[in-house]
Design an enzyme around this catalytic site. Structure first.
Site, PDB file in Angstrom:
ATOM      1  CD  GLU A  61      -5.199  -3.849  -4.101  1.00 39.43           C
ATOM      2  OE1 GLU A  61      -5.516  -3.619  -3.119  1.00 39.43           O
ATOM      3  OE2 GLU A  61      -4.299  -3.939  -4.994  1.00 39.43           O
TER       4      GLU A  61
ATOM      5  CG  HIS B 114      -5.486  -2.483  -0.182  1.00 35.69           C
ATOM      6  ND1 HIS B 114      -4.540  -2.226  -1.321  1.00 35.69           N
ATOM      7  CD2 HIS B 114      -4.756  -2.292   0.938  1.00 35.69           C
ATOM      8  CE1 HIS B 114      -3.744  -1.410  -0.673  1.00 35.69           C
ATOM      9  NE2 HIS B 114      -4.008  -1.038   0.543  1.00 35.69           N
TER      10      HIS B 114
ATOM     11  CB  SER C 185      -1.223   0.309   1.073  1.00 35.17           C
ATOM     12  OG  SER C 185      -1.980   1.124   1.119  1.00 35.17           O
TER      13      SER C 185
END
Length: 519
Positions: free
Chosen positions: A342, A437, A219
């Site tokens: 995600e 994610h 990230s």
């Protein structure tokens, strides 16, 4: 999986806190065992760590002086030497004051204190003759949160496989990235560089080889890798990089940075200067940051990731858009990729009503896509409803498309690149059927039994997938190449690793998305 539930988890920013755990690897807890210690001498003084089944851990070693007082918004200053052996058997303070939301995907604790510029070193063998490859891990959290003290970032599995792991603490949010008229820009980036310089000078004492350093992050941490690739003063401090669902192309031009400073003053009434902010408490500065980042009529896309690395013209010479347009001198091998879904169900800018065929063009336009090409999205993802397409477009806009463009740009310049997509889906009730994610992190670290993992994966996540993914990471960290089973990404074949129940390489898996991704 409901939009509200995953929204509260704030999966975009990949950070949070549940509780502190020092070591978790395949269910092995060492916290209850008697601790045998070991001492290593660094350039600043001796540090005491704790021996573990897979090696030794040295936690909270300062690489710079605490950023307080005159140093709060200054470039990092090397840690002062100490005479007595320093105890490094527990994690040090974190820059994170509070987690991003009440519940988040990755357990990342907030630990109070000022000595936040530290590294944690996990080593199989603290022997200068070992010369082992090194992984330097930069945590995620949207550049405003996150912690290096997560049990998901423990180095046990990497140590088992002959890799030294170093996790890094750095300044976040306003302290790290807000442009201040009387302070150096990109202070968080300067922290990463200072940590890498510490690794170069000291990692041999812990058994690492300073010539075999790979930087990696997920990230915002993946965005850090991208930023360092484009920072000339970081050149030579690492030989390879891994960007895992990286925020690689957030708005990072000078105008955006100056707009964030102006918005800070508008919303708080304080000038964006170090002199005005230096003496505030950390909680007081956090309150101001909350005001800066809260949704409002004057919010823009920059409000979401505006406190982030940006092209100041000196430390980072060019914007991401400029790099992608003209190419970059990036001869460093890079592995990068993303998950399939995600943020498909995460409302990144506040709750939104369901998207219909009528409102889909507007939803796409709000994400920066051509609103007139909604039909192309139906071709890219056949069978999805308008609302599902809007969620997928959100994932594509923030992570998937930018990472793909990086792979295309690098392949076009013959730079060594490996692309992947993580498609295995969770069977946890809240995340059923999603590859979201953060889901791939415990697979890469081979820590499926670490605290909090089954809450997001569901029961019995496939160990075989973790074995394969972790093995590729170890190979890449060791040799700057993940191995013969995973070819480089090239424009003629576009071969991509698909991390699924049966990992495999697929040629050009994003052919259907390319018309909207490379518009």
């Amino acid at each position: 999986m409901g939009v509200e539930r995953i929204g509260r988890r704030t999966l975009l920013l990949g950070a949070g806190a549940l509780a502190f755990t020092a070591a978790c690897a395949r269910g092995t807890s060492e916290s209850e065992k008697p601790k045998e210690t070991v001492v290593v001498t660094t350039a600043a003084g001796a540090v005491r760590g704790v021996r573990r089944e897979t090696g030794a851990a040295f936690l909270g070693i300062p690489f710079a002086q605490p950023p307080v007082g005159a140093l709060r918004f200054a470039a990092p200053v090397p840690a002062a030497a100490w005479a007595e052996t320093r105890d490094c058997t527990t994690y040090g303070p974190t820059a994170q004051v509070k987690q991003l939301s009440e519940v988040t995907a990755i357990p990342e604790p907030s630990i109070p204190g000022d000595d936040i510029l530290t590294v944690n070193v996990f080593t199989p063998k603290p022997d200068p003759d070992a010369k082992l490859p090194v992984l330097v891990w930069i945590h995620g959290g949207g550049f405003v949160a996150g912690s290096p003290a997560s049990p998901w970032y423990d180095g046990a599995a990497f140590n088992r496989d002959g890799v030294v792991l170093v996790s890094v603490g750095y300044r976040l949010g306003i302290e790290g990235f807000l442009h201040l008229d009387d302070a150096p820009d990109n202070r968080g980036v300067l922290d990463w560089i200072a940590a890498l310089a510490w690794v170069r000078a000291n990692i041999a004492a812990f058994g690492g080889d300073p010539a075999k350093v790979t930087i990696a992050g997920q990230s915002a941490g993946g965005g850090a890798v991208w930023a360092l690739l484009n920072t000339p003063s970081a050149k030579g401090l690492f030989r390879a990089g891994i960007s895992e669902s990286g925020a690689v192309t957030q708005p990072n031009d000078r105008a955006t940075a100056l707009a964030m400073s102006a918005l800070f003053t508008k919303r708080t009434g304080l000038p964006a200067t170090a002199a005005a902010l230096r003496d505030l408490s950390r909680s007081g500065l956090q309150d101001l940051e909350d005001k800066l980042r809260m949704p409002g009529p004057d919010s823009t896309a920059a409000t979401l990731l505006g406190l982030a690395p940006w092209a100041d013209g000196t430390l980072i010479p060019a914007t991401s858009a400029e790099v992608l347009k003209s190419g970059a001198d990036q001869d460093v091998p890079l592995m990068l990729g993303f998950t399939a879904h995600e943020f498909n169900a995460a409302p990144l800018t506040g709750e939104r009503p369901p998207v219909t065929d009528t409102t889909l063009p507007a939803a796409l336009g709000a994400l920066g896509f051509d609103a007139s090409r909604a039909a192309d999205w139906h071709l890219a993802y056949p069978g999805l409803s308008a609302d599902q397409l809007a969620g997928q477009a959100q994932s594509d806009a923030v992570i998937r498309m930018p990472s793909y463009r990086v792979a295309e740009m690098r392949a076009g310049h013959g730079q060594p690149t490996w692309l992947y997509e993580f498609t295995w889906t969770s069977n946890a009730s809240e995340f059923q059927g999603m590859s979201f994610h953060c889901l791939d992190v415990p697979f890469a670290f081979d820590l499926l039994k670490a605290q909090g993992v089954t809450a997001v994966t569901g029961e019995h996540p496939p160990q075989a997938l973790a074995d394969a993914m972790h093995r590729a990471w170890v190979a890449f960290i060791s040799d700057a190449d993940p191995g013969a089973d995973w070819p480089r990404y090239t424009l003629d074949r576009r071969e991509t690793m698909i991390w699924s129940d049966a990992p495999h390489v697929q040629s050009d898996p994003f052919a259907a998305q390319r018309p909207v991704w490379l518009r």
